[in-house]
Design an enzyme around this catalytic site. Structure first.
Site, short mmCIF file in Angstrom:
data_model
loop_
_atom_site.label_atom_id
_atom_site.label_comp_id
_atom_site.label_asym_id
_atom_site.label_seq_id
_atom_site.Cartn_x
_atom_site.Cartn_y
_atom_site.Cartn_z
CD GLU A 1 -1.60 -2.41 1.65
OE1 GLU A 1 -2.44 -3.31 1.70
OE2 GLU A 1 -0.40 -2.57 1.99
N PRO B 1 10.79 -14.31 -0.92
CG PRO B 1 11.64 -15.35 0.97
CD PRO B 1 12.07 -14.65 -0.29
CD GLU C 1 18.60 -5.60 -4.90
OE1 GLU C 1 19.57 -4.97 -5.37
OE2 GLU C 1 18.69 -6.77 -4.45
CB ILE D 1 0.36 -4.89 -11.80
CG1 ILE D 1 -1.13 -5.21 -11.78
CG2 ILE D 1 0.64 -3.67 -12.67
CD1 ILE D 1 -1.98 -4.16 -11.08
#
Length: 445
Positions: free
Chosen positions: A65, A287, A336, A362
């Site tokens: 977010e 992860p 990254e 996306i």
């Protein structure tokens, strides 16, 4: 009924404060960020109290977010350079990302604190101390006392980039006495999609527009992406990436890797190959949550596989004998993802192989990395369905099929090229949510 429900809820939130402190202490053992400024969560601040209502309050609960909010805030800063920001979060990764954001676009007078715990007293102290003049909640964060207090103060509160899954809708309807007044008290909801808007309306929310997903407006870090692509070109093997993996999913991924390796060894034995056969691909796990980096590394070892961590590379993995000898690469760095998507030939979508709702696909599409996703994408239903329909993503039933599909793509250059182009087109075609959101906010600003 709603007054009674919120009264009971408020009592439970007040009584639960010692439990929250203990939970934060436990989380802080793995993520020290949770130990920072704990009293802010209960409405006690070191910053001087505001005397005027100047601040634009933006709440971005976690890492994703906050990255989404960054696009909107950068655009707002360009249009309103003197705007003062109050940025709040609920997680340590969100706060760390927010700190980096304010370092890049911040101005004197900007403030960053924790989201207040949703007890009446903490919420009242938050509003009394900072006196924001407008609140923007990113995507999903609706708290009954926070919204009720904003309404009492006639503070406009807008849900931006709003999304609501069918699962979340059902949960909200089960708690209708709490949720309906909360959603109904919002000043506006800017939904991502038409189906999202329909679900919000079922909760009585004032949907003011369907603007698309702000995440489509994110531009991948060009330098990172190019570096990852250079690293991939230097390798003799394709890279199968497990992007934003979640707890429980890595175990099945590692089992399938071992199964593929066993087949290779059997084939080598049948062909009388004395040396250990080279792996058909390199596996890369990134992860979703950084506090799990060590746990995932331990999982790899427990499965009898060798691991090499990105944090230990000085450059390309092709230049490291330790990396090239490893069975699994671990992406244990933050910020990254564009590099990892450049390095990966195909990305398996984390969160979609367990009933967790999936992660954002996306960014992978925008980086030109084809996606293979499992059956659970309810948090991003419309984006996942659209990506699948346009050829930017493949849907599979489980992890075994995902590995087969991923290896099938890397073994078919033409099919992978089509998927890359479909992903880039999918990402480009759906941009524009930032401009539409800014236009809608014009009257409030």
């Amino acid at each position: 009924m709603s007054d009674w429900a919120r009264g009971l809820y408020s009592a439970l939130m007040t009584l639960g404060q010692p439990l929250l402190r203990r939970k934060l202490a436990r989380r802080g053992e793995q993520e020290p960020g949770y130990l920072e400024a704990v009293n802010e969560r209960f409405g006690h601040y070191r910053q001087p109290a505001e005397t005027t209502s100047e601040l634009l309050w933006v709440h971005a609960v976690s890492l994703g977010e906050t990255r989404t909010a960054a696009m909107l805030l950068k655009a707002l800063r360009q249009q309103h350079p003197a705007l003062r920001l109050l940025l709040t979060h609920g997680t340590a990764t969100g706060r760390e990302e927010g700190r980096a954001l304010l370092q890049s676009i911040g101005r004197p007078g900007d403030i960053q604190v924790w989201q207040p715990w949703d007890s009446p007293a903490a919420v009242q102290r938050f509003f009394s101390h900072f006196k924001p003049r407008l609140g923007l909640l990113m995507e999903t964060e609706i708290w009954p006392n926070l919204v009720a207090q904003a309404k009492t103060l006639t503070l406009p509160l807008i849900l931006v980039n709003g999304r609501l899954s069918e699962k979340s809708l059902k949960q909200a309807l089960r708690l209708a006495a709490l949720s309906l007044p909360a959603y109904g008290a919002l000043s506006a909801v800017y939904a991502q999609t038409g189906p999202d808007a329909g679900r919000f309306r079922q909760l009585g929310a004032p949907v003011a527009g369907v603007f698309g997903n702000l995440k489509f407006d994110a531009t991948p870090d060009a330098a990172q992406l190019a570096k990852g692509q250079r690293w991939r070109q230097a390798l003799a093997q394709p890279v199968l990436m497990f992007a934003s993996s979640r707890e429980g999913e890595e175990i099945e991924f590692l089992k399938q890797i071992k199964a593929v390796a066993q087949v290779q060894h059997a084939q080598a034995a049948m062909n009388s190959v004395a040396d250990k056969p080279a792996s058909a691909f390199k596996a890369l796990i990134v992860p979703r949550h950084p506090q799990r980096f060590d746990d995932v590394a331990a999982l790899v070892v427990q499965h009898g596989l060798r691991v090499s961590r990105r944090s230990q590379w000085s450059g390309s993995p092709a230049d490291s004998q330790e990396a090239m000898n490893a069975d699994v690469w671990l992406g244990d760095s933050l910020g990254e993802m564009a590099l990892y998507y450049g390095l990966g030939d195909v990305a398996l979508l984390g969160g979609s192989f367990a009933p967790l709702g999936g992660q954002n696909l996306i960014e992978a599409a925008a980086c030109g990395c084809p996606v293979v996703m499992g059956p659970h994408t309810f948090n991003f239903t419309e984006a996942a369905e659209l990506a699948e329909a346009e050829g930017a993503a493949l849907r599979v039933s489980g992890m075994e099929e995902a590995l087969q599909a991923g290896l099938g793509l890397v073994g078919d250059a033409a099919a992978r090229a089509r998927a890359v182009q479909a992903g880039l087109a999918f990402a480009a075609r759906n941009r524009g949510a930032t401009a539409r959101t800014l236009e809608a906010l014009r009257g409030y600003l």
